[in-house]
Design an enzyme around this catalytic site. Structure first.
Site, PDB file in Angstrom:
ATOM      1  N   ASN A  51      -1.564  -3.418   3.451  1.00  0.00           N
ATOM      2  CA  ASN A  51      -1.682  -2.348   2.462  1.00  0.00           C
ATOM      3  C   ASN A  51      -3.173  -2.095   2.249  1.00  0.00           C
ATOM      4  O   ASN A  51      -3.855  -2.909   1.630  1.00  0.00           O
ATOM      5  CB  ASN A  51      -1.002  -2.791   1.161  1.00  0.00           C
ATOM      6  N   TRP A  52      -3.644  -0.992   2.768  1.00  0.00           N
ATOM      7  CA  TRP A  52      -5.089  -0.696   2.670  1.00  0.00           C
ATOM      8  C   TRP A  52      -5.484  -0.214   1.281  1.00  0.00           C
ATOM      9  O   TRP A  52      -6.663  -0.083   0.982  1.00  0.00           O
ATOM     10  CB  TRP A  52      -5.481   0.352   3.725  1.00  0.00           C
ATOM     11  N   LYS A  53      -4.500   0.101   0.449  1.00  0.00           N
ATOM     12  CA  LYS A  53      -4.778   0.613  -0.901  1.00  0.00           C
ATOM     13  C   LYS A  53      -5.731   1.820  -0.800  1.00  0.00           C
ATOM     14  O   LYS A  53      -5.641   2.578   0.151  1.00  0.00           O
ATOM     15  CB  LYS A  53      -5.302  -0.514  -1.798  1.00  0.00           C
ATOM     16  N   HIS A  95       4.596  -0.672  -6.111  1.00  0.00           N
ATOM     17  CA  HIS A  95       3.522  -1.663  -6.113  1.00  0.00           C
ATOM     18  C   HIS A  95       3.033  -1.859  -7.547  1.00  0.00           C
ATOM     19  O   HIS A  95       2.996  -0.907  -8.329  1.00  0.00           O
ATOM     20  CB  HIS A  95       2.374  -1.191  -5.212  1.00  0.00           C
ATOM     21  N   GLU A 124       0.215  -2.109  -8.766  1.00  0.00           N
ATOM     22  CA  GLU A 124      -0.902  -1.250  -9.176  1.00  0.00           C
ATOM     23  C   GLU A 124      -0.411   0.130  -9.584  1.00  0.00           C
ATOM     24  O   GLU A 124      -0.981   0.764 -10.477  1.00  0.00           O
ATOM     25  CB  GLU A 124      -1.934  -1.183  -8.037  1.00  0.00           C
ATOM     26  N   GLU A 168       5.391  -9.882  -4.955  1.00  0.00           N
ATOM     27  CA  GLU A 168       3.950  -9.938  -5.149  1.00  0.00           C
ATOM     28  C   GLU A 168       3.645 -10.285  -6.613  1.00  0.00           C
ATOM     29  O   GLU A 168       3.655  -9.389  -7.477  1.00  0.00           O
ATOM     30  CB  GLU A 168       3.309  -8.585  -4.826  1.00  0.00           C
ATOM     31  N   GLY A 220      -5.303  -9.893  -5.232  1.00  0.00           N
ATOM     32  CA  GLY A 220      -6.754  -9.678  -5.253  1.00  0.00           C
ATOM     33  C   GLY A 220      -7.532 -10.740  -6.003  1.00  0.00           C
ATOM     34  O   GLY A 220      -8.715 -10.545  -6.301  1.00  0.00           O
ATOM     35  N   SER A 225      -2.997 -12.368  -2.170  1.00  0.00           N
ATOM     36  CA  SER A 225      -4.038 -13.276  -1.676  1.00  0.00           C
ATOM     37  C   SER A 225      -3.615 -14.039  -0.413  1.00  0.00           C
ATOM     38  O   SER A 225      -3.971 -15.207  -0.241  1.00  0.00           O
ATOM     39  CB  SER A 225      -4.485 -14.243  -2.775  1.00  0.00           C
ATOM     40  N   GLY A 250      -3.196  -7.370   1.392  1.00  0.00           N
ATOM     41  CA  GLY A 250      -4.112  -6.358   0.876  1.00  0.00           C
ATOM     42  C   GLY A 250      -5.484  -6.504   1.515  1.00  0.00           C
ATOM     43  O   GLY A 250      -5.736  -6.062   2.630  1.00  0.00           O
ATOM     44  N   GLY A 251      -6.384  -7.152   0.806  1.00  0.00           N
ATOM     45  CA  GLY A 251      -7.783  -7.237   1.226  1.00  0.00           C
ATOM     46  C   GLY A 251      -7.971  -7.698   2.669  1.00  0.00           C
ATOM     47  O   GLY A 251      -8.809  -7.148   3.395  1.00  0.00           O
TER      48      GLY A 251
END
Ligand code: 13P
Length: 246
Positions: A8-10, A92, A94, A162, A168, A206, A227-228
């Protein structure tokens, strides 16, 4: 079941970052699991063209519940499918936090995604306060019940657990805590849907090259939503390698 590592590049990535896709495909041409990138909507079409004929699929990060209409700034599921997406992340945390998305809203979006032939990747997870209060299973149970409509199958649904506090932050639940939630979700799915054992349950929050193998070795963990660490081909590729060797 074939496992899935999804990135997920967000709100990250411009056309220059498509080089990471090329780099990943060069190092992992036949990965032994399914791979998926969900870039920002601006890159879905270009990335889809780039990966045609490879083992990497492309998804989006959200869609509107309606088919079309006066919804400035929104994108329908059919538009994402037209741009080359096969999956869409829905609910998600976010989006639940930043845009006030409710379980009922996520449910409506899931129906819209299915109508357009997309695989819905529905996300759920507890906040840190909810975990501390011992409410994790009741929270994710409610989210599952209210966000996932009837008709879910292994072909149209991926579920991602999640924990909000793990996203993150570099913090993850213990392996026992992940296993507890995943086996709970599997039982809840089985109570509602035929073929639930084949619905992929991803862990997200993470996930890094150095913790991926231990998480992937757990029963009922069928891959990861990253994610990251999905932004760099080297990190994402190391996670894919960890999955295929776990
Ligand atoms: P991180 O891997 O950066 O913690 O993000 C997880 C996530 O939110 C994936 O959807």
């Amino acid at each position: 079941m074939r496992k899935l590592v999804a990135g997920n590049w967000k709100m990250n990535g411009t056309s220059a970052d498509l080089a990471e896709v090329t780099a990943l495909l060069a190092t992992h041409p036949a990965p032994g699991c399914d791979m998926l990138f969900c870039p920002p909507a601006t890159l879905v079409s270009r990335m889809s063209c780039l990966v045609r004929g490879t083992t990497l699929a492309v998804g989006a990060q959200d869609c509107h519940a309606a088919t079309a209409g006066a919804h400035t700034g929104d994108i329908s599921a059919a538009m994402l499918a037209d741009a080359g997406a096969s999956h869409v992340i829905l609910g998600h945390s976010e989006r639940r936090t930043d845009h006030g998305e409710s379980d009922a809203g996520v449910r409506a979006k899931t129906i819209a995604a299915w109508r357009a032939g997309l695989i819905a990747m529905v996300c759920l997870g507890e906040t840190g306060a909810e975990r501390d209060a011992g409410e994790t299973l009741s929270v994710v149970g409610r989210q599952l019940r209210d966000s996932v409509p009837e008709g879910a199958t292994a072909a149209n649904l991926v579920l991602a657990y999640e924990p909000v506090w793990a996203i993150g932050t570099g913090r993850t639940p213990t392996l026992a805590e992940i296993a507890e939630v995943h086996s709970f979700l599997r039982r809840e799915l089985a109570a509602r849907f035929a073929g639930a054992t084949e619905i992929r349950l991803l862990y997200g929050g993470s996930v890094k090259p150095d913790n991926a193998a231990a998480i992937f070795a757990l029963a009922d963990v069928d891959g990861a939503l990253v994610g990251g660490a999905s932004l760099k081909a080297a990190d994402f590729g190391a996670i894919v390698t960890a999955l295929t060797t776990a």
